[in-house]
Design an enzyme around this catalytic site. Structure first.
Site, mmCIF file in Angstrom:
data_model
loop_
_atom_site.group_PDB
_atom_site.id
_atom_site.type_symbol
_atom_site.label_atom_id
_atom_site.label_comp_id
_atom_site.label_asym_id
_atom_site.label_seq_id
_atom_site.Cartn_x
_atom_site.Cartn_y
_atom_site.Cartn_z
ATOM 1 N N ASP A 78 10.345 5.644 4.462
ATOM 2 C CA ASP A 78 9.343 4.634 4.107
ATOM 3 C C ASP A 78 8.505 5.074 2.893
ATOM 4 O O ASP A 78 8.189 6.261 2.743
ATOM 5 C CB ASP A 78 8.441 4.478 5.339
ATOM 6 C CG ASP A 78 7.669 3.183 5.359
ATOM 7 O OD1 ASP A 78 8.119 2.206 4.749
ATOM 8 O OD2 ASP A 78 6.609 3.152 6.018
ATOM 9 N N HIS A 180 -2.647 -2.239 4.069
ATOM 10 C CA HIS A 180 -2.371 -1.159 5.021
ATOM 11 C C HIS A 180 -3.640 -0.775 5.808
ATOM 12 O O HIS A 180 -4.732 -0.725 5.255
ATOM 13 C CB HIS A 180 -1.881 0.101 4.287
ATOM 14 C CG HIS A 180 -0.435 0.070 3.927
ATOM 15 N ND1 HIS A 180 0.037 0.383 2.692
ATOM 16 C CD2 HIS A 180 0.671 -0.224 4.666
ATOM 17 C CE1 HIS A 180 1.357 0.286 2.666
ATOM 18 N NE2 HIS A 180 1.768 -0.087 3.846
ATOM 19 N N SER A 213 -0.396 -3.954 11.068
ATOM 20 C CA SER A 213 -1.532 -3.700 11.973
ATOM 21 C C SER A 213 -2.715 -4.561 11.575
ATOM 22 O O SER A 213 -3.070 -4.621 10.394
ATOM 23 C CB SER A 213 -1.951 -2.225 11.907
ATOM 24 O OG SER A 213 -0.921 -1.401 12.366
#
Ligand code: G3H
Ligand code: ZN
Length: 287
Positions: A78, A180, A213
């Site tokens: 990632d 993020h 998230s």
């Protein structure tokens, strides 16, 4: 089925493959067990920091061992920031590479991503490669920060078309208001941009929503209905792991065999992953 087959299926049937970041055996166990119990394919993500900690060979070896029991797990390198680091992950046996050239100019991003794609495909015909376009802010942390994003940070549909055509990526990470981490404001996704990107980018290229998230469930659902077929989650797992472990340590001051305390923590992380998988619609997709 390899990862590309699962993406074809997900794109056709409008569901998404979950991508969960791990940095230790406990998180890995939670992801693999949740996927197996849910009958789901799953991607296991290791950022540069996470894989440096785990060790490339150990990460590949662990996933290989778990694949004997549940083959539908795929290891992704990632947010790989340089082509050389991507080459190392390909050589180590990763199933997927995310080359993140989003801080480069468009031209450099295209050149470096193409280099990563060519190398990866020359070594492994089944490998899936992702590129990234747009300025994806934030870190996978729980913060009180206010992170401002401007329309200029978003992925531009015309550039997305040029990028995928000139690089040959299998997947494209896009920025549509996602940030993020879990920060002070709830992220607001711009669905019009998502629709425009999905319309212009060829169907065989899967669209990836990072920074899952903190995005409300309804918005994740809508994004999937409009063409997202891969959702990344990290911060929510990190928070649950840390908070759960802290509670266990406090409640059991005399226990030194930590694996006994970790069992419950892993159980609650597994439950969260199962909930995410239900939301993504990927439960029972392995036949
Ligand atoms: O690549 C990792 C993900 O985009 C994680 O983002 O920490 O906001 O869930 P998140
Ligand atoms: Zn990400």
């Amino acid at each position: 089925m390899n990862l590309k087959d699962f993406f074809n299926q997900a794109n056709k049937e409008h569901w998404a493959i979950g991508h969960f970041n791990v940095s230790n055996l406990e998180l890995l166990k939670a992801v693999v067990e949740a996927a197996k119990e849910g009958g789901s394919p799953v991607m296991i993500g290791t950022s540069e920091g996470e894989r440096e900690w785990l060790g490339l060979k150990s990460a590949v070896g662990l996933v290989k061992a778990y694949k004997e029991d549940w083959p539908n797990i795929f290891l992704n390198a990632d947010h790989t920031k340089s082509a050389e680091v991507a080459f190392d992950a390909v050589d180590a046996g990763y199933d997927s590479i995310h080359f993140d050239g989003s801080t480069l100019s468009l031209k450099e991003n295209i050149d470096e991503t193409r280099r990563a794609v060519r190398y990866a495909k020359s070594k492994n015909k089944d490998i899936s490669v992702e590129g990234e376009l747009g300025y994806l802010k934030g870190d996978s942390q729980l913060t009180n920060k206010k992170i401002a994003i401007t329309p200029d940070d978003y992925t531009k549909p015309e550039e997305a078309l040029k990028f995928v055509n000139e690089t040959g990526v299998d997947r494209l990470a896009i920025v549509i208001g996602n940030i993020h981490g879990i920060n002070s404001d709830e992220p607001e996704l711009d669905f019009e941009i998502l629709e425009a990107i999905r319309k212009i980018v060829p169907k065989h290229v899967s669209l990836v929503l990072h920074a899952g998230s903190g995005i409300p469930d309804v918005d994740i659902k809508k994004a999937i209905s409009l063409g997202i077929s891969n959702v990344h989650i990290s911060t929510e797992l990190r928070v649950l792991f840390r908070d759960g472990l802290e509670k266990q340590l406090k409640d059991n001051p005399k226990e030194y065999a930590l694996y006994r305390l970790e069992k419950e923590v892993v159980g609650s992380i597994k439950e969260l992953i199962r909930e995410k998988m239900r939301l993504f619609g990927c439960i029972g997709k392995v036949h």
